[in-house]
Structures are given as structure tokens and as C-alpha cells.
Write a protein that holds these residues in place. Structure first.
Motif, mmCIF file in Angstrom:
data_model
loop_
_atom_site.group_PDB
_atom_site.id
_atom_site.type_symbol
_atom_site.label_atom_id
_atom_site.label_comp_id
_atom_site.label_asym_id
_atom_site.label_seq_id
_atom_site.Cartn_x
_atom_site.Cartn_y
_atom_site.Cartn_z
ATOM 1 N N ARG A 227 0.843 -1.195 0.000
ATOM 2 C CA ARG A 227 0.000 0.000 0.000
ATOM 3 C C ARG A 227 0.878 1.244 0.000
ATOM 4 N NH1 ARG A 227 -4.281 0.148 4.688
ATOM 5 N NH2 ARG A 227 -5.262 1.691 3.321
ATOM 6 N N SER A 228 0.380 2.321 -0.605
ATOM 7 C CA SER A 228 1.091 3.601 -0.541
ATOM 8 C C SER A 228 0.717 4.279 0.771
ATOM 9 C CB SER A 228 0.727 4.481 -1.732
ATOM 10 O OG SER A 228 -0.667 4.696 -1.798
ATOM 11 N N ILE A 229 1.735 4.586 1.572
ATOM 12 C CA ILE A 229 1.526 5.096 2.932
ATOM 13 C C ILE A 229 2.349 6.366 3.132
ATOM 14 C CG2 ILE A 229 1.731 4.552 5.392
ATOM 15 C CD1 ILE A 229 1.690 1.575 4.604
ATOM 16 N N LEU A 230 1.757 7.340 3.806
ATOM 17 C CA LEU A 230 2.471 8.544 4.232
ATOM 18 C C LEU A 230 2.507 8.548 5.751
ATOM 19 C CD1 LEU A 230 3.725 11.384 3.906
ATOM 20 C CD2 LEU A 230 1.385 12.285 3.839
ATOM 21 N N VAL A 231 3.699 8.522 6.329
ATOM 22 C CA VAL A 231 3.857 8.628 7.776
ATOM 23 C C VAL A 231 4.274 10.058 8.093
ATOM 24 C CG1 VAL A 231 5.076 7.787 9.815
ATOM 25 C CG2 VAL A 231 4.510 6.196 7.963
ATOM 26 N N LEU A 232 3.537 10.712 8.998
ATOM 27 C CA LEU A 232 3.811 12.090 9.377
ATOM 28 C C LEU A 232 4.448 12.123 10.763
ATOM 29 C CD1 LEU A 232 0.578 13.914 8.151
ATOM 30 C CD2 LEU A 232 2.873 14.128 7.211
ATOM 31 N N PHE A 233 5.723 12.489 10.812
ATOM 32 C CA PHE A 233 6.456 12.639 12.070
ATOM 33 C C PHE A 233 6.225 14.053 12.574
ATOM 34 C CE2 PHE A 233 10.324 14.256 14.099
ATOM 35 C CZ PHE A 233 10.543 13.324 15.098
ATOM 36 N N THR A 234 5.592 14.181 13.756
ATOM 37 C CA THR A 234 5.256 15.506 14.293
ATOM 38 C C THR A 234 5.809 15.605 15.704
ATOM 39 O OG1 THR A 234 3.110 14.697 15.113
ATOM 40 C CG2 THR A 234 3.151 15.630 12.903
ATOM 41 N N SER A 235 6.973 16.195 15.829
ATOM 42 C CA SER A 235 7.575 16.356 17.148
ATOM 43 C C SER A 235 8.414 17.618 17.141
ATOM 44 C CB SER A 235 8.419 15.137 17.512
ATOM 45 O OG SER A 235 8.945 15.259 18.812
ATOM 46 N N TRP A 236 9.757 17.468 17.210
ATOM 47 C CA TRP A 236 10.597 18.653 17.150
ATOM 48 C C TRP A 236 10.783 19.132 15.717
ATOM 49 C CZ3 TRP A 236 14.171 15.742 14.676
ATOM 50 C CH2 TRP A 236 14.432 14.450 15.147
ATOM 51 N N GLY A 237 9.970 18.648 14.838
ATOM 52 C CA GLY A 237 9.928 19.089 13.446
ATOM 53 C C GLY A 237 8.761 18.403 12.789
ATOM 54 N N LEU A 238 8.571 18.663 11.526
ATOM 55 C CA LEU A 238 7.539 17.979 10.747
ATOM 56 C C LEU A 238 8.208 17.365 9.524
ATOM 57 C CD1 LEU A 238 4.640 17.254 9.941
ATOM 58 C CD2 LEU A 238 4.442 19.520 8.890
ATOM 59 N N SER A 239 8.205 16.051 9.482
ATOM 60 C CA SER A 239 8.750 15.366 8.317
ATOM 61 C C SER A 239 7.916 14.120 8.112
ATOM 62 C CB SER A 239 10.230 15.012 8.507
ATOM 63 O OG SER A 239 10.394 14.064 9.537
ATOM 64 N N GLY A 240 8.308 13.312 7.180
ATOM 65 C CA GLY A 240 7.520 12.121 6.934
ATOM 66 C C GLY A 240 8.273 11.137 6.080
ATOM 67 N N ALA A 241 7.570 10.092 5.757
ATOM 68 C CA ALA A 241 8.116 9.088 4.860
ATOM 69 C C ALA A 241 7.033 8.695 3.883
ATOM 70 C CB ALA A 241 8.593 7.870 5.637
ATOM 71 N N LEU A 242 7.393 8.655 2.605
ATOM 72 C CA LEU A 242 6.496 8.196 1.558
ATOM 73 C C LEU A 242 6.874 6.763 1.244
ATOM 74 C CD1 LEU A 242 6.321 11.331 1.428
ATOM 75 C CD2 LEU A 242 6.014 11.115 -1.029
ATOM 76 N N ILE A 243 5.935 5.848 1.478
ATOM 77 C CA ILE A 243 6.187 4.419 1.314
ATOM 78 C C ILE A 243 5.427 3.922 0.098
ATOM 79 C CG2 ILE A 243 5.925 2.156 2.371
ATOM 80 C CD1 ILE A 243 6.051 3.583 5.113
ATOM 81 N N GLN A 244 6.141 3.319 -0.829
ATOM 82 C CA GLN A 244 5.544 2.810 -2.059
ATOM 83 C C GLN A 244 6.116 1.434 -2.348
ATOM 84 O OE1 GLN A 244 3.353 4.909 -4.229
ATOM 85 N NE2 GLN A 244 2.842 2.841 -4.896
ATOM 86 N N ASP A 245 5.240 0.459 -2.610
ATOM 87 C CA ASP A 245 5.673 -0.904 -2.948
ATOM 88 C C ASP A 245 6.635 -1.470 -1.910
ATOM 89 O OD1 ASP A 245 4.153 -0.835 -5.286
ATOM 90 O OD2 ASP A 245 5.781 0.095 -6.426
ATOM 91 N N GLY A 246 6.355 -1.193 -0.638
ATOM 92 C CA GLY A 246 7.168 -1.747 0.433
ATOM 93 C C GLY A 246 8.503 -1.064 0.637
ATOM 94 N N ARG A 247 8.730 0.081 -0.021
ATOM 95 C CA ARG A 247 10.005 0.798 0.100
ATOM 96 C C ARG A 247 9.762 2.231 0.541
ATOM 97 N NH1 ARG A 247 12.960 2.213 -3.646
ATOM 98 N NH2 ARG A 247 11.394 2.317 -5.290
ATOM 99 N N ILE A 248 10.690 2.761 1.340
ATOM 100 C CA ILE A 248 10.658 4.174 1.712
ATOM 101 C C ILE A 248 11.405 4.954 0.644
ATOM 102 C CG2 ILE A 248 11.427 5.870 3.398
ATOM 103 C CD1 ILE A 248 11.023 3.780 5.560
ATOM 104 N N LEU A 249 10.737 5.923 0.052
ATOM 105 C CA LEU A 249 11.332 6.706 -1.028
ATOM 106 C C LEU A 249 12.262 7.767 -0.458
ATOM 107 C CD1 LEU A 249 8.127 7.209 -3.242
ATOM 108 C CD2 LEU A 249 9.763 5.318 -3.264
ATOM 109 N N ASN A 250 13.394 7.964 -1.109
ATOM 110 C CA ASN A 250 14.370 8.957 -0.653
ATOM 111 C C ASN A 250 14.649 10.038 -1.690
ATOM 112 O OD1 ASN A 250 14.997 7.841 1.971
ATOM 113 N ND2 ASN A 250 15.992 6.165 0.885
#
Length: 425
Positions: A227-250
Motif C-alpha cells: 500500500r502507498s503510505i504517508l507517515v507524518l512525524f510531528t515532534s521537534w519538526g515535521l517530516s515524513g516518509a512516503l512508502i511505495q511498494d514496500g520501500r521508503i522513497l528517498n
């Protein structure tokens, strides 16, 4: 076929060359071994059900890995309803260890795992990151050696070491390209070299941005990793990870996922650390909430009136909103609208099926969630019949980060070709 055989004979100087073996056996072995990465024992029947590979092939693969000491029997299970033989279960047998390090702005933490991802021990130190990386890694070395000594583990027993930090990571060279939390360190800090100086040439090394490290733990738990997933990290900053086909895109510059620097309001007066104005990270920060509350004090009836503006946390805002406090909900709506705009923009280039909040916004209330969904529903290009799933993972960021670091090292372990090849091949 005769022509191909003649060519192989020619390549070996007149000696017949056997045809290359099919890689199907290797692929099957990889699929079988991947079933054991979830830290649970599995029977042959379990693996057959999960992979679709024949029972005989699975049995041979498990025997192969047991022969290499990678898998071992963990005992018999319960007998079947029909009274058949009790199935034998297997699990990882590697006796090595994994060490994860979080080097965060105000928190240095280390966690030691075994290869089954069972937590062995951990340590934590509240700190302000030193101005020089040499001093930071001296503290890390002392903390790591103390933890290993307490657990009775030698450095030679480490399979791998992972480190997560703020900032942009160069994965190919294990360097920290830049972090606003360590400006005095400059650019291209050789994290890998510092870790090698502590742990020697043996262990595998992994370096990761904190948001993406946490996302690895979440990805590892998904029943459908494609599944295509967006993880939103919300703490001392705002960032995330875009996950596609079981991989984290860089991406080429490792900037994929740095969505906190997506500009939502160019007219915003606050200058972001990236040099721009109107970045999402600034608009949804707790500092912005406090500034708005200071300029618009809550009425006496609001639960927030009991706190000075500088002491308000996002959890206080959401707790007041749960009590249907109109004042709190005014600012919860403000935050939700900014996140809805952010998700709208992300969906134009990525289109996540699922969004997961971790950190400060993971404790958001139902009003926040409904407001986001309401705002997104007005965007006509998004599918109303298949809306994106929005989830809130309230586990601690430190727990998720440690798990993510261990997952990265397990991934490295499972990627080694020699695991799947015949001895001496």
C-alpha cells in the motif's frame, strides 16, 4: 542449444560450461526466510500459507537454513483438531545482536536487541547535542560500551549498529548532510566513520533520518506492505516518509519526505530554518499555537485558561477540544486546515492510501480528524468512494525509532546473498 553449448565451451577454453542454474531456488529461499522476520515461530504449514510455495519446497528451504544455523526448532505446537502429529515450529537462531542509537536534539538513547528483535537492554540520557561531533560520539561510545558491558555482550557479537538523527542523510556515504539542530557541525558529517571508530570494521552500519526510521517500524507491521503510505512525524519538526511498494522513497537528494518545508503561505512572517517563509513545519508547530494563544488569551471558562501560554502543549489543546471547548476548537480547526492543505498537495504527487500520524499530533481528537476529512472532501479530485485512511499511532517515538533501526539492520541481514547460497558456491 548446440550453438549455446559451443559458446559456453569456447568461453571455458574448450571445457564444457554447465548451464547457469535457475534462481527460482534462491527466490523461494528468500520468501521462506522473510516469513521469520516477524519475531514469531512458524511451522511449515504457516510458511506454505503465507508464501504459496509447495510444502516440499518449504521443508527443504527450512532444512537448508537449519543446516546453516540461521533457523532452529522452537518445539512442537498443538496437535490438529483431527488428532494429527504436532507441528514443529522454527524461528531465527542467529546469536548476534543489534544496537540502535537515537541521537536526537535533547535525547540520546540506545537499545540492544537480539536478532529476533527482542529487547535485551536500553539506556537513556537527556542531553543538549554538543557543539562538536567528536564530543557527541565520545559520549555515545561511553554509553554504548556501558550498555554492552551491562548486557554481557562484546562488540564482536554485534551484527549491526543503526543511528537515527534529525536532518538530511546521505545513505550512500553514511553522512549527515545537514541538520538545523547541529549547525556547528557543518555539512557532510561522516557518521559512518565515527561509528567505525567505536565499533570497528565488523558490524553492518545504518544511518537514518528519525522520521524515516520510525516509518520503518510502521512499514514492518503492515499486513499489505505494498500500500502507498504517508507517515507524518510531528515532534521537534515535521517530516515524513512516503512508502511505495514496500520501500521508503528517498530521492536523489534525500529530500523526499521533508514535507515540513512545503510552503503553504508565502505571506507568513516567520522565517523557517530552511530559509523560506510559510513552511508547514512552522505553521503547525507548538510554538505557533503558543504565539496565537498569547495574542488571544482564552476566556475563563476554557480549560486552557489554567495554563500560561508558554506552557501549552498540543495534548492540552486536544484535551480541551475533547471537552467541546469552543476556544480550543478554534485553534484545532486552524491546525487541521493546514494539515488538510498539506495532504491535498502531497496527494497531487504521491496519492497515499493511508496516512499515519506519529508524535505530538498522534493524540489528536475526533474534531481534528473530522475537520481534516471535511476539508479534503471539498477537493474534487480526491476519490470520495475510496478516501485515504487516516490513523493515529500513539506509541512513543523512542519505541518506534528503536524498532525501526532494528528493522533496517534485519533488512540488511536478509539481503546478504550468502544466506541463500550453497556452502562453497
Amino acid at each position: 542449444m548446440e550453438k549455446a553449448a559451443a559458446q559456453r565451451t569456447k568461453e571455458r577454453g574448450g571445457e564444457p560450461v554447465p548451464a547457469l542454474p535457475s534462481n527460482l531456488k534462491i527466490q523461494n529461499r528468500k520468501m521462506v526466510l522473510s516469513c521469520f522476520r516477524d519475531n514469531r515461530p512458524h511451522s511449515v504449514a504457516d510458511v506454505v500459507a503465507r508464501t504459496g510455495i509447495s510444502k516440499l519446497t518449504v521443508m527443504k528451504a527450512i532444512q537448508f537454513f537449519c543446516g546453516k544455523g540461521i533457523l532452529a526448532s522452537s518445539g512442537k505446537g498443538d496437535s490438529t483438531e483431527l488428532g494429527g502429529k504436532k507441528p514443529e515450529y522454527f524461528r531465527f537462531s542467529c546469536g548476534k545482536y543489534l544496537l540502535t542509537i537515537r541521537m536526537w536534539p535533547e535525547d540520546l538513547g540506545l537499545t540492544l536487541f537480539d536478532m529476533r528483535m527482542n529487547k535485551v537492554d536500553s539506556s537513556h540520557l537527556a542531553w543538549i547535542i554538543p557543539d562538536a561531533p567528536e564530543e557527541a560520539f565520545r559520549i555515545i561510545e561511553n554509553s554504548a560500551l556501558a550498555l554492552l558491558a551491562r548486557a554481557g555482550v562484546d562488540r564482536e557479537e554485534l551484527y549491526g549498529v543503526s543511528l537515527s538523527s534529525s536532518g538530511i542523510v546521505d545513505y550512500d556515504h553514511l553522512t549527515l548532510k545537514y541538520s538545523v539542530h547541529t549547525p556547528n557541525w557543518g555539512a557532510n558529517v561522516p557518521i559512518g566513520d565515527y561509528l567505525r571508530g567505536i565499533f570497528g570494521p565488523g558490524p553492518a552500519l545504518s544511518e537514518e533520518n528519525a522520521g524515516k526510521s520510525i516509518s520503518r517500524a510502521i512499514l514492518n507491521e503492515q499486513e499489505d506492505p505494498n500500500r502507498s503510505i504517508l507517515v507524518l512525524f510531528t515532534s521537534w519538526g515535521l517530516s515524513g516518509a512516503l512508502i511505495q511498494d514496500g520501500r521508503i522513497l528517498n530521492g536523489r537528494n534525500s529530500l523526499v519526505g521533508e514535507i515540513g518545508h512545503m510552503i503553504l503561505d508565502q505571506n507568513d512572517p516567520e522565517l523557517c530554518s530552511c530559509g523560506s517563509r510559510g513552511c508547514a513545519e512552522r505553521l503547525v508547530s507548538v510554538a505557533r499555537v503558543r504565539k496565537m494563544i498569547a495574542g488571544d488569551p482564552p476566556p475563563e471558562g476554557s480549560p486552557l485558561s489554567r495554563l500560561p501560554a508558554e506552557a501549552v502543549e498540543l495534548r492540552h489543546l486536544f484535551a480541551s477540544s475533547r471537552q467541546e471547548d469552543a476556544y480550543a476548537r478554534k485553534y484545532v480547526a486552524y491546525m487541521a486546515d493546514r494539515f488538510a492543505a498539506l495532504l491535498r498537495n502531497v496527494s497531487l504527487v504521491f496519492s497515499p492510501e493511508k496516512v499515519v500520524f506519529v508524535g505530538d499530533y498522534a493524540v489528536a481528537d475526533e474534531f481534528f480528524d473530522q475537520r481534516i476529512r471535511q476539508q479534503l472532501s471539498s477537493f474534487r479530485y480526491l476519490s470520495l468512494s475510496q478516501p485515504m485512511e487516516i490513523a493515529y499511532d500513539t506509541r512513543s517515538l523512542t519505541e518506534l525509532d528503536a524498532l525501526g533501526g532494528a528493522v533496517a539492520l534485519i533488512d540488511h541481514y536478509l539481503s546478504r546473498p550468502e544466506l541463500y547460497e550453497e556452502t562453497g558456491s
